[in-house]
Design a protein around this motif. Sequence first.
Motif, short mmCIF file in Angstrom:
data_model
loop_
_atom_site.label_atom_id
_atom_site.label_comp_id
_atom_site.label_asym_id
_atom_site.label_seq_id
_atom_site.Cartn_x
_atom_site.Cartn_y
_atom_site.Cartn_z
N PHE A 180 11.97 -10.44 -2.29
CA PHE A 180 12.76 -9.63 -3.20
C PHE A 180 11.92 -8.41 -3.56
CE2 PHE A 180 16.29 -12.44 -4.40
CZ PHE A 180 15.83 -13.66 -3.93
N ARG A 181 12.57 -7.37 -4.04
CA ARG A 181 11.83 -6.20 -4.49
C ARG A 181 12.41 -5.71 -5.81
NH1 ARG A 181 13.62 -1.98 0.35
NH2 ARG A 181 15.81 -1.69 -0.31
N GLN A 182 11.56 -5.04 -6.58
CA GLN A 182 11.98 -4.60 -7.90
C GLN A 182 11.30 -3.29 -8.26
OE1 GLN A 182 11.47 -7.57 -10.98
NE2 GLN A 182 13.09 -6.62 -12.19
N GLY B 123 5.55 -15.31 -6.32
CA GLY B 123 4.24 -14.68 -6.29
C GLY B 123 4.21 -13.52 -7.27
N PRO B 124 3.02 -13.00 -7.56
CA PRO B 124 2.87 -11.91 -8.55
C PRO B 124 3.36 -10.56 -8.02
CG PRO B 124 0.76 -12.43 -7.59
CD PRO B 124 1.71 -13.46 -7.07
N GLY B 125 3.47 -10.42 -6.69
CA GLY B 125 3.99 -9.18 -6.13
C GLY B 125 2.91 -8.29 -5.54
N THR B 126 3.34 -7.40 -4.64
CA THR B 126 2.47 -6.40 -4.05
C THR B 126 3.23 -5.08 -4.03
OG1 THR B 126 1.07 -5.89 -2.14
CG2 THR B 126 3.17 -6.95 -1.66
N GLN B 127 2.54 -4.00 -4.40
CA GLN B 127 3.20 -2.69 -4.52
C GLN B 127 3.30 -2.02 -3.15
OE1 GLN B 127 4.41 -0.90 -7.39
NE2 GLN B 127 5.22 0.45 -5.78
N VAL B 128 4.49 -1.54 -2.84
CA VAL B 128 4.72 -0.72 -1.65
C VAL B 128 5.21 0.64 -2.13
CG1 VAL B 128 6.15 -0.41 0.40
CG2 VAL B 128 5.23 -2.67 -0.14
N THR B 129 4.50 1.68 -1.72
CA THR B 129 4.88 3.04 -2.09
C THR B 129 5.05 3.86 -0.82
OG1 THR B 129 3.62 2.88 -4.16
CG2 THR B 129 4.26 5.09 -3.41
N VAL B 130 6.24 4.44 -0.67
CA VAL B 130 6.55 5.24 0.51
C VAL B 130 6.69 6.69 0.06
CG1 VAL B 130 8.08 5.57 2.48
CG2 VAL B 130 7.75 3.28 1.51
N SER B 131 5.83 7.55 0.58
CA SER B 131 5.87 8.96 0.21
C SER B 131 6.74 9.73 1.19
CB SER B 131 4.46 9.53 0.20
OG SER B 131 3.90 9.49 1.49
N SER B 132 7.52 10.65 0.66
CA SER B 132 8.44 11.43 1.51
C SER B 132 7.82 12.75 1.91
CB SER B 132 9.75 11.66 0.78
OG SER B 132 9.52 12.29 -0.45
N GLY C 112 0.81 -1.20 0.00
CA GLY C 112 0.00 0.00 0.00
C GLY C 112 0.84 1.25 0.00
N LEU C 113 0.18 2.36 0.28
CA LEU C 113 0.84 3.67 0.34
C LEU C 113 1.02 4.06 1.80
CD1 LEU C 113 1.79 6.33 -0.99
CD2 LEU C 113 -0.60 7.09 -0.93
N GLU D 170 13.13 5.15 -0.60
CA GLU D 170 13.88 4.18 -1.41
C GLU D 170 13.41 2.74 -1.23
OE1 GLU D 170 15.20 6.49 0.62
OE2 GLU D 170 17.01 5.74 1.62
N ASP D 171 12.49 2.51 -0.29
CA ASP D 171 11.89 1.18 -0.14
C ASP D 171 10.74 0.97 -1.11
OD1 ASP D 171 12.29 1.57 3.40
OD2 ASP D 171 13.54 0.35 2.06
N THR D 172 10.34 2.01 -1.84
CA THR D 172 9.27 1.90 -2.81
C THR D 172 9.64 0.89 -3.89
OG1 THR D 172 8.47 4.15 -2.45
CG2 THR D 172 7.95 3.13 -4.56
N ALA D 173 8.78 -0.10 -4.08
CA ALA D 173 9.05 -1.17 -5.05
C ALA D 173 7.86 -2.13 -5.08
CB ALA D 173 10.31 -1.94 -4.67
#
Length: 122
Positions: A37-39, A113-122, A10-11, A89-92
Amino acid sequence: QVQLTESGGGLVQAGGSLRLSCASSGRTISRYTVAWFRQTPEKEREFVARITLIDGKTDYSESVKGRFTISRDNFKNTVYLQMNSLKSEDTAVYHCARSPFFSDQSTHYDSWGPGTQVTVSS
């Protein structure tokens, strides 16, 4: 054949926390390692953390050590990634994966797995 599914992304604001889950279905073999892993579009897939299912041995990348914690619940066939003190910078997209080896190399992992979005706002 095992299937892995991530959830919990999430955000979040910088400094906040998220907990990701990786649920597995199908045949589960305890002598496996599960890793996160993150990408991002700009970077190659990056190792984050890993855990052995049989005894809970863990390892982390230097970039997340002290902030992230990986754990497992074998009864629920689920591996968690608790992420604290998040930075932009952890956003991926975060993926979990399974390997018969205690490895930090993505090529050693055979189920993803298909992945999950992580968004970190500054």
